[in-house]
Design an enzyme around this catalytic site. Structure first.
Site, PDB file in Angstrom:
ATOM      1  N   TYR A  81       0.844  -1.204   0.000  1.00  4.72           N
ATOM      2  CA  TYR A  81       0.000   0.000   0.000  1.00  4.72           C
ATOM      3  C   TYR A  81       0.879   1.254   0.000  1.00  4.72           C
ATOM      4  O   TYR A  81       0.717   2.156  -0.827  1.00  4.72           O
ATOM      5  CB  TYR A  81      -0.894  -0.039   1.238  1.00  4.72           C
TER       6      TYR A  81
ATOM      7  N   LYS B 106       1.546   4.039  -2.941  1.00  6.40           N
ATOM      8  CA  LYS B 106       1.173   5.446  -2.752  1.00  6.40           C
ATOM      9  C   LYS B 106       2.364   6.378  -3.013  1.00  6.40           C
ATOM     10  O   LYS B 106       2.197   7.465  -3.547  1.00  6.40           O
ATOM     11  CB  LYS B 106       0.592   5.665  -1.354  1.00  6.40           C
TER      12      LYS B 106
END
Ligand SMILES: NC(=O)c1ccc[n+]([C@@H]2O[C@H](COP(=O)([O-])OP(=O)(O)OC[C@H]3O[C@@H](n4cnc5c(N)ncnc54)[C@H](O)[C@@H]3O)[C@@H](O)[C@H]2O)c1
Ligand SMILES: C[C@@H](O)[C@H](N)C(=O)O
Length: 373
Positions: free
Chosen positions: A195, A199
């Site tokens: 994640y 990002k």
């Protein structure tokens, strides 16, 4: 007008608006003739340009998660119901379906996404589709596809069609080697989750497209978001929503993080307000394209104490989830958002006491509070 002249005028316009100033080619990658999914090389020259006096025509991807429905509500109030389209790969609840335009859109389907943007003359895109930190670790290939390949699709379509693009980032874009208290906008970013890696990739790719192709990319790093009428999608900060539901339903809450785990958090109204504000900010006000935003920072123990002011009989126990705890221990404890405050006037409305009072008034705990007193 001769074709050569009109194309060269378009190229000049594009060069001037690119913010690149380097004089090298600024045509998006999929327009360079190397992609099987290429569109004509002058696709972006034909885009309808967005006049500031018009309302934007908005598409929200991944709009049925914790944040998208609230964002649609806010944007529809501002720009009109029919100017804001929610999209997702899931089936919307009746109340969402009947509250404004909804469309199926899988961000991994590039052509379908492009068709939606073209047919609806979209000018602003809020890209909310993602797999969050905990579910991402449970399915890395899917997280990589949705968070990275999906982002590439969105970036290319946004660049080709001259969209203003918002992509949220997160406190999860930092890692154990980042300064954690406080964490500034610019520092080491070596996250250890798919994640977080996706990002950081989104932040860098968006900024690259901005400088290279003139894409109007805007990005906020959200803290953990707390909302009453929508459920979190599988993150490390989910406990801070669950505690309210469990306190009301059972009077017992088992926390999956240690009592002293400090993380930045924010009430959803502040998060959505910031999102709209940064999208409406004049480009000249933005000294950066990726900003931290902050409101409060607390530990499970501090949150439980504040909740117990409303429900004194709440019993809290701790059963630590090793994956989530390791993630939380690598994330910022406090977020430095001074650049957002300076550049475009960001200011939060909710601190911890207001957050807790507002959550309980939404969740209708009055009867339980009355019993407790
Ligand atoms: N909620 C938070 O605390 C928080 C904090 C920081 C950043 N963010 C970011 O904000 C955005 C929205 O967060 P959220 O909490 O609403 O997420 P969520 O997990 O609740 O919702 C994500 C949505 O994406 C959809 N999705 C998954 N795969 C898709 C695909 N292939 N095509 C289209 N849609 C797909 C899901 O169906 C889901 O409805 C995310 O990008 C997230 O990283 C959220
Ligand atoms: C912080 C944020 O990105 C999300 N709520 C998560 O915990 O994964």
């Amino acid at each position: 007008m001769p074709i050569v002249k009109s194309v060269s005028r378009a190229v000049n316009q594009l060069l001037q608006s690119s913010g690149c100033g380097c004089g090298i080619s600024i045509v998006p990658v999929r327009c360079l003739g190397i992609s099987p999914r290429q569109v004509t090389s002058d696709a972006s020259f034909h885009s309808v340009s967005f006049s500031e006096s018009d309302h934007p025509r908005v598409l929200i991807t991944g709009g049925l998660g914790q944040l998208g429905v609230g964002l649609a509500k806010l944007l529809r109030k501002r720009f009109g119901k029919n100017n804001v389209i929610l999209s997702d790969i899931r089936k919307p609840a009746d109340n969402v379906f009947y509250s404004g335009p909804f469309i199926y859109s899988d961000i991994l389907d590039y052509k379908n996404l492009r068709e939606i943007v073209v047919n609806n003359r979209i000018t602003w895109l809020f890209h909310y589709s993602a797999l969050l930190s905990a579910v991402g670790e449970a399915n890395v290939p899917l997280a990589r596809a949705v968070n990275i390949t999906g982002l590439h699709n969105v970036l290319d379509i946004a660049a080709e069609h001259n969209l203003r693009l918002f992509v949220p980032s997160t406190i999860g874009a930092f890692g154990p080697t980042s300064p954690r208290d406080p964490t500034p906008d610019l520092c080491i970013q070596r996250p250890r989750t798919i994640y977080g890696v996706s990002k950081v990739h989104a932040e860098l790719m968006g900024e690259y497209y901005h400088y290279r192709y003139g894409l109007d990319f805007r990005c906020l790093r959200y803290p953990g978001i707390i909302s009453a009428d929508s459920q979190p999608g599988g993150g490390t900060t989910d406990y801070a929503v669950q505690i309210f539901h469990d306190a009301i339903k059972t009077g017992k809450f088992q926390c999956n993080l240690k009592p002293d785990t400090r993380l930045p958090m924010m009430y959803i109204d502040d998060c959505l307000k910031a999102t709209l504000e940064v999208m409406e900010a004049p480009a000249e006000a933005l000294s950066m394209r990726t900003y931290n935003i902050s409101a409060m920072s607390f530990t499970p123990e501090e949150l439980a104490q504040e909740v117990q002011k409303h429900i004194p009989e709440l019993q809290v126990t701790y059963s630590v989830d090793a994956v989530r705890q390791a993630i939380a221990d690598s994330w910022p404890m406090n977020f430095d958002d001074s650049n957002a405050r300076k550049d475009w006037g960001w200011k939060h409305d909710y601190d911890l006491p207001e957050l807790v009072t507002t959550m309980f008034s939404f969740l209708g705990s009055d009867s339980r509070i009355a019993q407790a007193n």
